[in-house]
Design an enzyme around this catalytic site. Structure first.
Site, PDB file in Angstrom:
ATOM      1  N   TYR A   1      -8.120   4.360   2.722  1.00 24.08           N
ATOM      2  CA  TYR A   1      -8.493   4.283   1.312  1.00 24.08           C
ATOM      3  C   TYR A   1      -9.977   3.938   1.219  1.00 24.08           C
ATOM      4  CZ  TYR A   1      -3.393   3.937   0.541  1.00 24.08           C
ATOM      5  OH  TYR A   1      -2.033   4.144   0.534  1.00 24.08           O
TER       6      TYR A   1
ATOM      7  N   HIS B   1       1.154   5.220   8.656  1.00 26.23           N
ATOM      8  CA  HIS B   1       1.006   5.883   7.349  1.00 26.23           C
ATOM      9  C   HIS B   1       1.758   7.210   7.310  1.00 26.23           C
ATOM     10  CE1 HIS B   1      -2.201   5.823   3.911  1.00 26.23           C
ATOM     11  NE2 HIS B   1      -1.033   6.215   3.458  1.00 26.23           N
TER      12      HIS B   1
HETATM   13  N1  LIG Z   1       2.148   5.371   1.715  1.00 34.25           N
HETATM   14  C1  LIG Z   1       1.535   6.340   1.078  1.00 34.25           C
HETATM   15  O1  LIG Z   1       1.390   7.457   1.580  1.00 34.25           O
HETATM   16  C2  LIG Z   1       0.973   6.069  -0.290  1.00 34.25           C
HETATM   17  C3  LIG Z   1       0.595   7.138  -1.108  1.00 34.25           C
HETATM   18  C4  LIG Z   1       0.099   6.840  -2.387  1.00 34.25           C
HETATM   19  C5  LIG Z   1      -0.001   5.517  -2.816  1.00 34.25           C
HETATM   20  N2  LIG Z   1       0.366   4.502  -1.980  1.00 34.25           N
HETATM   21  C6  LIG Z   1       0.257   3.079  -2.392  1.00 34.25           C
HETATM   22  O2  LIG Z   1       0.997   2.899  -3.587  1.00 34.25           O
HETATM   23  C7  LIG Z   1       0.178   2.304  -4.592  1.00 34.25           C
HETATM   24  C8  LIG Z   1       0.591   2.771  -5.975  1.00 34.25           C
HETATM   25  O3  LIG Z   1       0.602   4.172  -6.060  1.00 34.25           O
HETATM   26  P1  LIG Z   1      -0.468   4.999  -6.937  1.00 34.25           P
HETATM   27  O4  LIG Z   1      -1.646   4.156  -7.182  1.00 34.25           O
HETATM   28  O5  LIG Z   1      -0.613   6.307  -6.248  1.00 34.25           O
HETATM   29  O6  LIG Z   1       0.297   5.350  -8.276  1.00 34.25           O
HETATM   30  P2  LIG Z   1       0.990   4.532  -9.452  1.00 34.25           P
HETATM   31  O7  LIG Z   1       1.106   3.112  -9.110  1.00 34.25           O
HETATM   32  O8  LIG Z   1       2.205   5.295  -9.771  1.00 34.25           O
HETATM   33  O9  LIG Z   1      -0.046   4.744 -10.654  1.00 34.25           O
HETATM   34  C9  LIG Z   1      -1.364   4.284 -10.583  1.00 34.25           C
HETATM   35  C10 LIG Z   1      -2.133   4.863 -11.752  1.00 34.25           C
HETATM   36  O10 LIG Z   1      -1.557   4.407 -12.973  1.00 34.25           O
HETATM   37  C11 LIG Z   1      -2.526   3.686 -13.743  1.00 34.25           C
HETATM   38  N3  LIG Z   1      -1.797   2.525 -14.289  1.00 34.25           N
HETATM   39  C12 LIG Z   1      -1.324   1.456 -13.627  1.00 34.25           C
HETATM   40  N4  LIG Z   1      -0.673   0.623 -14.448  1.00 34.25           N
HETATM   41  C13 LIG Z   1      -0.731   1.181 -15.667  1.00 34.25           C
HETATM   42  C14 LIG Z   1      -0.235   0.806 -16.943  1.00 34.25           C
HETATM   43  N5  LIG Z   1       0.449  -0.327 -17.107  1.00 34.25           N
HETATM   44  N6  LIG Z   1      -0.479   1.626 -17.987  1.00 34.25           N
HETATM   45  C15 LIG Z   1      -1.189   2.778 -17.847  1.00 34.25           C
HETATM   46  N7  LIG Z   1      -1.662   3.191 -16.660  1.00 34.25           N
HETATM   47  C16 LIG Z   1      -1.442   2.403 -15.578  1.00 34.25           C
HETATM   48  C17 LIG Z   1      -3.637   3.333 -12.789  1.00 34.25           C
HETATM   49  O11 LIG Z   1      -4.888   3.336 -13.434  1.00 34.25           O
HETATM   50  P3  LIG Z   1      -5.873   2.059 -13.403  1.00 34.25           P
HETATM   51  O12 LIG Z   1      -6.121   1.713 -11.967  1.00 34.25           O
HETATM   52  O13 LIG Z   1      -7.096   2.571 -14.066  1.00 34.25           O
HETATM   53  O14 LIG Z   1      -5.164   0.989 -14.159  1.00 34.25           O
HETATM   54  C18 LIG Z   1      -3.573   4.472 -11.772  1.00 34.25           C
HETATM   55  O15 LIG Z   1      -4.329   5.573 -12.208  1.00 34.25           O
HETATM   56  C19 LIG Z   1      -1.253   2.740  -4.186  1.00 34.25           C
HETATM   57  O16 LIG Z   1      -2.229   1.912  -4.786  1.00 34.25           O
HETATM   58  C20 LIG Z   1      -1.182   2.641  -2.691  1.00 34.25           C
HETATM   59  O17 LIG Z   1      -1.397   1.304  -2.286  1.00 34.25           O
HETATM   60  C21 LIG Z   1       0.859   4.768  -0.736  1.00 34.25           C
END
Ligand SMILES: NC(=O)c1ccc[n+]([C@@H]2O[C@H](COP(=O)([O-])OP(=O)(O)OC[C@H]3O[C@@H](n4cnc5c(N)ncnc54)[C@H](OP(=O)(O)O)[C@@H]3O)[C@@H](O)[C@H]2O)c1
Length: 350
Positions: free
Chosen positions: A64, A138
């Site tokens: 990241y 990962h």
């Molecule tokens: N293992 C893997 O391959 C893998 C892949 C993807 C992700 N991940 C992990 O999973 C975590 C979460 O997944 P993700 O970040 O992809 O997606 P997510 O948690 O489904 O969504 C994150 C997005 O939603 C927004 N958001 C968050 N809370 C909100 C709310 N209450 N209201 C409106 N918008 C909101 C955030 O924007 P803002 O930041 O601007 O609030 C961001 O753009 C990542 O941070 C990462 O650590 C792991």
């Protein structure tokens, strides 16, 4: 803060985590690495607020922002400790195995033992820590038997550099094989109202093996919150533009699910984000006779306000009827568009 046990480790972790990926990469302004400094202060404050509220399950990865995100997490933890907090207030979870060039280009997956050892040293340096609490592979490396990768991870545990190990996007056979070498505490895989794939077998196998299921992208990369109504909402270089689910045609179809979430959230008196998270939390079991594992969502945000909103999902108790209506709004396979571009779909171990 509500807590759950991580796998069979006995370690108590918060029932909801914080995903830090978007603080350094892929989404919004941070898709442009040159603009990361604009959001850094709020990102650091978000991590510190999480720790001070008892949300200890902090998710990052070496890829990241090519180390930027691990450095950010390490810095926030140091600031937390300078303010009187303790190292143990954070369960630092990071990952290795996706390889990127200095310019951010994707260069494949590596799970060879030498790479595992090198990557761990690099992550410890970036984090500024002497141990990682949960170290995930990962992506599974098809060129290295999982027993060899997990064997190297187990050595890191013996050396005290890592406390517990996990896998991400691993198929159930891989998971079973991994467990014969060393206990696996967590499987991290995408799971949300529009990605129901783990319901086929992963949840059952995690329950059987005593593995916590960590649900990533639980808000559908932001889509399920209702804040993305068309692809114009996304910056020109936002990585979601490459995801088939975010094509304009797919968004139009998939918005039907968002409307269902908004309607149930409105009637219940919570926000759409809280509703989507409460549905996921309700899928959690105790690994008992219903064979459901602990499901631990890690919503990502770089804003304190949204962190507070997402933690609020722990207090939302949807009725059986509301849960059923949400499940029926988008049955498995309903969402239009694959959840990753084709090349990344191929990197999933199924
Ligand atoms: N293992 C893997 O391959 C893998 C892949 C993807 C992700 N991940 C992990 O999973 C975590 C979460 O997944 P993700 O970040 O992809 O997606 P997510 O948690 O489904 O969504 C994150 C997005 O939603 C927004 N958001 C968050 N809370 C909100 C709310 N209450 N209201 C409106 N918008 C909101 C955030 O924007 P803002 O930041 O601007 O609030 C961001 O753009 C990542 O941070 C990462 O650590 C792991």
């Amino acid at each position: 803060m509500r807590n759950v046990s991580l796998g069979k480790t006995g370690l108590s972790v918060s029932a909801i985590g914080l995903g830090c990926m978007g603080m350094s990469d892929f989404y919004g302004e941070n898709a442009d690495w040159g603009r990361r400094s604009e959001t850094e202060a709020e990102s650091l404050a978000t991590i510190r607020q999480a720790l001070s509220e008892g949300l200890n399950f902090i998710d990052t990865a070496d890829v990241y922002g090519n180390g930027h995100n691990e450095q950010l997490v390490g810095r926030a933890l140091r600031e937390h400790m300078e303010a009187g907090g303790r190292r143990e207030d954070a369960v630092v979870c990071t990952k290795f195995g996706n390889v990127r060039g200095d310019d951010g280009s994707w260069q494949g997956v590596n799970g060879s033992p030498d790479y595992v050892r090198m990557a761990c040293e690099r992550s410890l340096r970036s984090l500024g820590l002497d141990h990682i609490d949960l170290y995930y592979q990962h992506r599974v490396d098809p060129a290295t038997p999982i027993e060899e990768t997990v064997g190297a991870m187990a050595q890191l545990v013996q050396q005290g550099k890592v406390r517990f190990i996990g896998l991400s996007e691993a198929g159930v056979d891989t998971l079973r094989r991994a467990c014969t070498v060393h206990p696996v505490a967590a499987l991290q895989t995408e799971y949300s109202l529009w990605t129901r794939d783990p319901e086929q077998e992963h949840l059952r196998v995690c329950a059987e093996l005593g593995i916590t299921f960590v649900a990533y992208s639980p808000l559908g990369r932001g889509f399920l919150t209702g804040t993305i109504r068309d692809d114009d909402t996304l910056a020109f270089n936002d990585s979601r533009r490459l995801h088939p689910r975010f094509s304009s045609e797919a968004i139009e179809h998939n918005l039907q699910l968002v409307e269902a979430i908004e309607s149930i959230a409105g009637a219940h008196g919570c926000t759409p984000a809280q509703c989507a998270l409460a549905w996921l939390l309700a899928q959690s079991g105790n690994g008992g006779p219903d064979l459901r594992p602990t499901v631990l969502p890690i919503p990502g945000t770089k804003r304190r306000e949204r962190l507070g909103e997402n933690i609020g999902a722990l207090s939302v108790s949807l009725s059986v009827e509301e849960l059923e209506r949400l499940s029926q709004a988008a049955p498995p396979g309903w969402a239009m568009g694959t959840r990753y571009p084709e090349r990344s779909m191929q990197a999933l171990n199924r």
